[in-house]
Structures are given as structure tokens and as C-alpha cells.
Design an enzyme around this catalytic site. Structure first.
Site, PDB file in Angstrom:
ATOM      1  CB  CYS A   1      -7.461 -16.544  25.981  1.00  0.00           C
ATOM      2  SG  CYS A   1      -7.756 -17.268  24.283  1.00  0.00           S
TER       3      CYS A   1
ATOM      4  CD  GLN B   1       2.111 -20.258   7.005  1.00  0.00           C
ATOM      5  OE1 GLN B   1       1.277 -19.970   7.897  1.00  0.00           O
ATOM      6  NE2 GLN B   1       1.805 -21.425   6.560  1.00  0.00           N
ATOM      7  CB  THR B   2       3.583 -14.676  11.398  1.00  0.00           C
ATOM      8  OG1 THR B   2       2.565 -14.101  10.528  1.00  0.00           O
ATOM      9  CG2 THR B   2       3.961 -13.466  12.123  1.00  0.00           C
ATOM     10  NE  ARG B   3       2.080 -19.267  15.847  1.00  0.00           N
ATOM     11  CZ  ARG B   3       1.460 -20.306  16.386  1.00  0.00           C
ATOM     12  NH1 ARG B   3       1.812 -20.779  17.459  1.00  0.00           N
ATOM     13  NH2 ARG B   3       0.575 -20.740  15.631  1.00  0.00           N
TER      14      ARG B   3
ATOM     15  CB  SER C   1      -4.092 -18.258   8.608  1.00  0.00           C
ATOM     16  OG  SER C   1      -4.989 -19.489   9.195  1.00  0.00           O
TER      17      SER C   1
ATOM     18  CE  LYS D   1      -4.189 -24.638  18.121  1.00  0.00           C
ATOM     19  NZ  LYS D   1      -4.014 -23.177  18.485  1.00  0.00           N
ATOM     20  CG  ASP D   2      -8.210 -21.059  17.613  1.00  0.00           C
ATOM     21  OD1 ASP D   2      -7.460 -21.042  18.366  1.00  0.00           O
ATOM     22  OD2 ASP D   2      -7.785 -21.028  16.228  1.00  0.00           O
TER      23      ASP D   2
ATOM     24  CB  SER E   1       0.017 -21.364  23.841  1.00  0.00           C
ATOM     25  OG  SER E   1      -0.915 -22.214  24.600  1.00  0.00           O
TER      26      SER E   1
ATOM     27  NE  ARG F   1      -8.303 -17.025  12.283  1.00  0.00           N
ATOM     28  CZ  ARG F   1      -7.292 -17.418  13.314  1.00  0.00           C
ATOM     29  NH1 ARG F   1      -7.683 -18.485  13.640  1.00  0.00           N
ATOM     30  NH2 ARG F   1      -6.459 -16.772  13.349  1.00  0.00           N
TER      31      ARG F   1
ATOM     32  NE  ARG G   1      -2.002 -13.327  18.811  1.00  0.00           N
ATOM     33  CZ  ARG G   1      -2.736 -12.508  18.773  1.00  0.00           C
ATOM     34  NH1 ARG G   1      -3.181 -11.378  19.544  1.00  0.00           N
ATOM     35  NH2 ARG G   1      -3.783 -12.535  17.354  1.00  0.00           N
ATOM     36  N   GLY G   2       0.719 -14.427  15.948  1.00  0.00           N
ATOM     37  CA  GLY G   2       0.572 -14.544  14.565  1.00  0.00           C
ATOM     38  C   GLY G   2       0.190 -16.003  14.022  1.00  0.00           C
ATOM     39  CG  ASN G   3      -0.075 -16.709   9.948  1.00  0.00           C
ATOM     40  OD1 ASN G   3       0.998 -17.032   9.850  1.00  0.00           O
ATOM     41  ND2 ASN G   3      -0.740 -15.961   8.864  1.00  0.00           N
TER      42      ASN G   3
ATOM     43  NE  ARG H   1      -2.194 -26.103  25.392  1.00  0.00           N
ATOM     44  CZ  ARG H   1      -1.069 -26.887  24.692  1.00  0.00           C
ATOM     45  NH1 ARG H   1      -0.370 -27.525  25.322  1.00  0.00           N
ATOM     46  NH2 ARG H   1      -0.903 -26.367  23.347  1.00  0.00           N
ATOM     47  NE  ARG H   2       1.379 -25.067  21.947  1.00  0.00           N
ATOM     48  CZ  ARG H   2       0.869 -24.799  20.748  1.00  0.00           C
ATOM     49  NH1 ARG H   2       0.961 -23.492  20.324  1.00  0.00           N
ATOM     50  NH2 ARG H   2       0.404 -25.528  19.861  1.00  0.00           N
TER      51      ARG H   2
ATOM     52  CB  THR I   1       4.532 -19.974  23.226  1.00  0.00           C
ATOM     53  OG1 THR I   1       3.103 -20.312  23.207  1.00  0.00           O
ATOM     54  CG2 THR I   1       4.642 -19.611  24.828  1.00  0.00           C
TER      55      THR I   1
END
Length: 314
Positions: A250, A161-163, A19, A91-92, A137, A17, A157-159, A139-140, A135
Site C-alpha cells: 500500500c 457505502q461509507t464513501r 462489509s 486486490k486487497d 487508494s 469481512r 477511507r471506509g467501505n 494508485r488512484r 480516495t
């Protein structure tokens, strides 16, 4: 079989990917392979592939298809020969790979813990009631609501840096990232506090990099064997066995962590309701060789405790 090494004229194609974290993982893979076989970096070409999960960032993952969103296009290119291997955040990864592909190489695992990120607070306990936390996630989110149901949780959502950018823009006052991502990107300047695993159990395989290849590509298999980290593989075998038996996706908040102590494997697992209203967990120890069996048994035990009503939200 005589090993055929790649050259700058005929490089090994590494799919990933785009990112910054994904690229860092691909570069680490290239560096390890180059050093293992005393090859120039030019003998490896990193190919960036945009996945569905990268294209759709305004909706929760569970609404658009789950974990495979970050792998389908990459795996399709590997099956057609456009790339030779693919580098993934474990984890993905779905627990099962498409026919013709195998995931059996892991790099040494990084810090497995989650990181609490906030410019104003040091921990969850410091957040006032009603604080907005972001978040993506499941889970989180569930673990957060289990501990602090008085907080407001929004989709983030986002990578990485986006978060962080959304945090700076005030979309939320706090969020979570993986410690492994911060370390691999050398982002020590980000204000963060590591969350111990007895407080927030991480996602299955968090902090691990996996390398996927075609089953019949024996040449790639021999090369990858030189950089495979056996302890990481042993830990992930138990964790992913636990996830597979739970039919993890997910849509289900699941956490799991295996740790090694000499010849003993210690496994912890947790499954939660998405709203954080209930959590079931277990822990067990076994020989490393029995890790896969232990993961399956732990999942079956938790499923038995949960009963069908536990999953009535599906």
C-alpha cells in the site's frame, strides 16, 4: 480420497469481512459451492471477522500496515480451525500467504474498471480546477494527480457505502469505486461512469474474488476445484507475479492488468510516484503459459527504468 461434503449439522465455515461487498462475495461463494454439489445453503456458515483495516478508518492504509490489515485476523482464525475457507477481494491480498495457507481458487472475474462517481459531473474532465476529490487508494490518487494536478485530493477511507455517504455529505465532489463492487451490490442507482483501462489502469487483481484455505485441507481443495475459474487464475498469475517482483504494498502506486485473447496473454503494468509527478508503464504479450514469467520480466524492466531515485520518497 473420498470427498466429505458438509451438512447443516457439520457446515463448512466461510470466513469473511463484514462489509456489504465482502458479504456479497461470501454469499456468491456459498451459492456456487451449494449448486456445484447440490447442497442446501445451510451446509455452509458465513462467519464475519472484523479485521484491523475495518477497525481503523481514519488513517491512510500505508500508515497502519498495508494490505495485510484486511487479512490477518481472518487468516489467524483459519490456521486455528475456526473457519475452513476465507473469501477475499483479490486486490486487497498480499502476494504471499502465511505458512500453512494457500490461495489458489478464483471465481469468474467481474468488470475490472474503475468507476468515476459524482452527483454533479460525468467525468474527470468536467471537474473545475480546485475541486475536492476523495480516495483512499494510493494508485488512484497518483493516477489522478498525473492527469489533473489542479485538483485537491483528500483521504476517503471506509467501505463503499461509507464513501458514498461522505460524498452525499459534501466531504468531496467526486470519488472512485470499483465497477465490480457496484455490480456485485447491484447499485445501478449510483451515478457513475466507467473509466476505460487505457485511461486509468486498475489495481492488480481488481474485480476478482479469491478463496484461501489451509494447505493440508485436501477436502476443501477438492470442493473449491469445482468452482475455480481457470481464465481468472491465469490472468491473476501474471498480474500478481508483476506485483510480487515490484514488492507491491500500500506504499507503492502500482497498476496492472492481464487480458486473454485465445492462447495469448496481454499484460500491461504501471508504477507511479505517489504525487503523480511521474509514471512508468509497459505492455507485452506472451503465451498464457508464460504469464508468470512475463509479469516478473515486466517488473524488472520498469525497476530498471525507474532507478533508485524513483523510490526516494520511501
Amino acid at each position: 480420497m473420498t470427498l466429505k461434503l458438509p451438512t447443516p449439522a457439520q457446515p463448512l465455515m466461510i470466513g469473511t469481512r463484514g462489509s456489504p461487498l465482502a458479504l456479497a462475495q461470501a454469499h456468491e461463494t456459498r451459492e456456487r459451492l451449494a449448486h456445484a454439489f447440490d447442497l442446501p445453503f445451510e451446509a455452509f456458515t458465513i462467519v464475519v471477522i472484523k479485521t484491523t483495516g475495518d477497525k481503523i478508518i481514519d488513517r491512510p492504509l500505508k500508515e497502519i500496515g498495508g494490505k495485510g490489515l484486511f487479512t490477518r485476523e481472518i487468516e489467524a482464525d483459519m490456521l486455528t480451525g475456526k473457519i475452513d475457507i476465507a473469501v477475499h477481494s483479490m486486490k486487497d491480498m498480499p502476494t504471499l500467504q502465511p505458512e500453512g495457507l494457500i490461495l489458489d481458487t478464483y471465481l469468474p472475474r467481474e468488470d475490472v474498471r474503475d468507476a468515476f462517481i459524482s452527483p454533479t459531473a460525468k467525468s474527470l474532465a468536467d471537474l473545475p480546477a480546485g475541486t475536492v476529490v476523495g480516495t483512499s487508494s494510493l494508485r488512484r490518487r497518483a493516477q489522478l494527480m498525473l492527469k489533473r494536478s489542479d485538483l485537491e485530493v483528500v483521504e476517503f477511507r471506509g467501505n463503499l457505502q461509507t464513501r458514498l455517504m461522505k460524498l452525499d455529505q459534501g466531504v468531496a465532489a467526486a470519488t472512485f469505486l470499483a465497477m465490480a463492487g457496484l455490480r456485485r451490490l447491484k447499485m445501478d442507482e449510483v451515478p457513475h461512469t466507467a473509466i476505460e483501462t487505457d485511461v486509468m489502469l486498475p489495481a492488480v487483481a481488481q474485480g476478482a474474488i479469491g478463496i484461501e484455505r489451509r494447505v493440508e485441507d485436501k477436502n476443501a481443495a477438492e470442493m473449491l476445484e469445482a468452482i475455480h475459474d481457470i481464465p481468472t487464475g491465469q490472468r491473476l498469475a501474471a498480474e500478481r507475479s508483476f506485483l510480487l517482483e515490484l514488492d507491491g504494498s500500500c506504499e507503492t502506486p502500482i497498476a496492472g492488468l492481464a487480458e486473454l485473447d485465445g492462447g495469448t496473454l496481454h499484460l500491461r503494468g504501471e508504477v507511479l510516484r505517489p504525487d503523480g509527478s511521474e509514471a512508468l508503464n509497459d505492455a507485452m504479450s506472451c503465451s498464457i503459459e508464460d504469464g508468470v514469467k512475463a509479469g516478473k520480466e515486466m517488473a524488472q524492466k520498469l525497476l530498471s527504468q525507474a532507478g533508485p531515485a524513483f523510490f526516494d520518497w520511501r
